[in-house]
Design a protein around this motif. Structure first.
Motif, PDB file in Angstrom:
ATOM      1  N   ILE A  69      26.700 -13.816  18.407  1.00  0.00           N
ATOM      2  CA  ILE A  69      25.365 -14.240  18.844  1.00  0.00           C
ATOM      3  C   ILE A  69      24.550 -14.728  17.654  1.00  0.00           C
ATOM      4  CG2 ILE A  69      24.362 -11.921  18.743  1.00  0.00           C
ATOM      5  CD1 ILE A  69      23.484 -14.680  21.293  1.00  0.00           C
ATOM      6  N   GLU A  70      24.769 -14.160  16.488  1.00  0.00           N
ATOM      7  CA  GLU A  70      24.051 -14.602  15.287  1.00  0.00           C
ATOM      8  C   GLU A  70      24.399 -16.050  14.938  1.00  0.00           C
ATOM      9  OE1 GLU A  70      21.582 -12.959  13.847  1.00  0.00           O
ATOM     10  OE2 GLU A  70      21.911 -11.412  15.364  1.00  0.00           O
ATOM     11  N   ARG A  72      25.526 -18.299  17.075  1.00  0.00           N
ATOM     12  CA  ARG A  72      24.978 -19.150  18.136  1.00  0.00           C
ATOM     13  C   ARG A  72      23.470 -19.324  17.983  1.00  0.00           C
ATOM     14  NH1 ARG A  72      26.846 -16.486  23.385  1.00  0.00           N
ATOM     15  NH2 ARG A  72      27.280 -14.677  22.093  1.00  0.00           N
ATOM     16  N   LYS A  73      22.769 -18.267  17.569  1.00  0.00           N
ATOM     17  CA  LYS A  73      21.321 -18.382  17.327  1.00  0.00           C
ATOM     18  C   LYS A  73      21.055 -19.344  16.175  1.00  0.00           C
ATOM     19  CE  LYS A  73      20.190 -14.084  16.759  1.00  0.00           C
ATOM     20  NZ  LYS A  73      19.536 -12.769  16.636  1.00  0.00           N
ATOM     21  N   ARG A  74      21.915 -19.296  15.166  1.00  0.00           N
ATOM     22  CA  ARG A  74      21.764 -20.213  14.022  1.00  0.00           C
ATOM     23  C   ARG A  74      22.012 -21.660  14.450  1.00  0.00           C
ATOM     24  NH1 ARG A  74      19.148 -21.626   9.874  1.00  0.00           N
ATOM     25  NH2 ARG A  74      20.356 -22.375   8.142  1.00  0.00           N
ATOM     26  N   LEU A  76      21.483 -22.818  17.431  1.00  0.00           N
ATOM     27  CA  LEU A  76      20.284 -23.164  18.207  1.00  0.00           C
ATOM     28  C   LEU A  76      19.167 -23.594  17.269  1.00  0.00           C
ATOM     29  CD1 LEU A  76      18.878 -23.064  21.076  1.00  0.00           C
ATOM     30  CD2 LEU A  76      18.077 -20.810  20.383  1.00  0.00           C
ATOM     31  N   GLN A  77      18.983 -22.834  16.211  1.00  0.00           N
ATOM     32  CA  GLN A  77      17.928 -23.126  15.239  1.00  0.00           C
ATOM     33  C   GLN A  77      18.186 -24.436  14.485  1.00  0.00           C
ATOM     34  OE1 GLN A  77      17.599 -20.101  12.229  1.00  0.00           O
ATOM     35  NE2 GLN A  77      15.561 -20.748  11.620  1.00  0.00           N
ATOM     36  N   GLU A 105      12.166 -21.226  25.224  1.00  0.00           N
ATOM     37  CA  GLU A 105      12.880 -20.370  24.276  1.00  0.00           C
ATOM     38  C   GLU A 105      13.716 -19.327  25.029  1.00  0.00           C
ATOM     39  OE1 GLU A 105      11.803 -17.995  20.165  1.00  0.00           O
ATOM     40  OE2 GLU A 105      10.237 -18.192  21.673  1.00  0.00           O
ATOM     41  N   LEU A 109      17.950 -18.575  25.338  1.00  0.00           N
ATOM     42  CA  LEU A 109      18.561 -17.258  25.106  1.00  0.00           C
ATOM     43  C   LEU A 109      19.326 -16.755  26.329  1.00  0.00           C
ATOM     44  CD1 LEU A 109      15.827 -15.354  23.062  1.00  0.00           C
ATOM     45  CD2 LEU A 109      18.033 -16.209  22.268  1.00  0.00           C
ATOM     46  N   ALA A 130      19.601 -10.006  22.476  1.00  0.00           N
ATOM     47  CA  ALA A 130      19.902 -11.065  21.510  1.00  0.00           C
ATOM     48  C   ALA A 130      19.521 -10.664  20.087  1.00  0.00           C
ATOM     49  CB  ALA A 130      19.178 -12.347  21.893  1.00  0.00           C
ATOM     50  N   LYS A 132      16.529 -10.525  18.761  1.00  0.00           N
ATOM     51  CA  LYS A 132      15.666 -11.637  18.342  1.00  0.00           C
ATOM     52  C   LYS A 132      14.241 -11.355  18.750  1.00  0.00           C
ATOM     53  CE  LYS A 132      15.527 -16.727  18.883  1.00  0.00           C
ATOM     54  NZ  LYS A 132      14.581 -16.919  17.852  1.00  0.00           N
TER      55      LYS A 132
END
Length: 166
Positions: A69-70, A72-74, A76-77, A105, A109, A130, A132
């Protein structure tokens, strides 16, 4: 185009070589929609839609449970949020727009975590899952403050228009 707060936009006749230019209510300039009422609702809606399209193009990566997930969040960012936030320094963000941005947002997620819209999970639970915190609106506000700082330090026409000191 004439930018005005009035309901009825003032008429303006501009001629170039005796040819009258058509007055418009909105147009796209450098990829940003500018409207005659000075509001950014159309631009933000268009940016949101474009970011969601880009997310869907990367759906296999963004929803892959074999990728952390980290990571994937990166992604996304790095790949999705810049599409959404292009030109955000000039946006006027009302409470309604802020709610729309926060909903976008959460949309990202929930899809990344494969949470169906029928699941009765609160936004707080999704954020905890998440690992987050909400950051989109805060990032936009930070960009706006940075841009304002550049304008104020520059001391040119933008500074004069912002402060009203002619």
């Amino acid at each position: 185009m004439v930018i005005s707060r009035k309901q009825e936009s003032p008429k303006c006749d501009i001629f170039i070589n005796k040819v009258k230019l058509k007055q418009t209510e909105k147009f796209k300039y450098l990829g940003t929609i500018i409207s005659n009422n000075g509001k950014t609702n159309r631009e933000i809606s268009a940016r949101t839609a474009q970011a969601k399209i880009n997310f869907q193009k990367m759906k296999t990566t963004m929803t892959n449970k074999h990728i952390s997930i980290e990571t994937r969040k990166r992604a996304l960012q790095c790949y999705i949020e810049p599409v959404l936030m292009y030109g955000c320094e000039a946006w006027t963000i009302s409470k309604q727009i802020q709610n729309k941005l926060e909903a976008t947002e959460m949309w990202f997620l929930r899809r990344m975590l494969r949470i169906p819209w029928t699941a009765k999970k609160t936004n707080e639970r999704v954020l905890n899952e998440a690992n987050k915190r909400r950051s989109l609106v805060r990032t936009i506000r930070k960009g706006q403050a940075t841009f304002l700082g550049h304008v104020m330090r520059r001391g040119k026409l933008e500074h004069l228009l912002t402060t009203g000191k002619f």
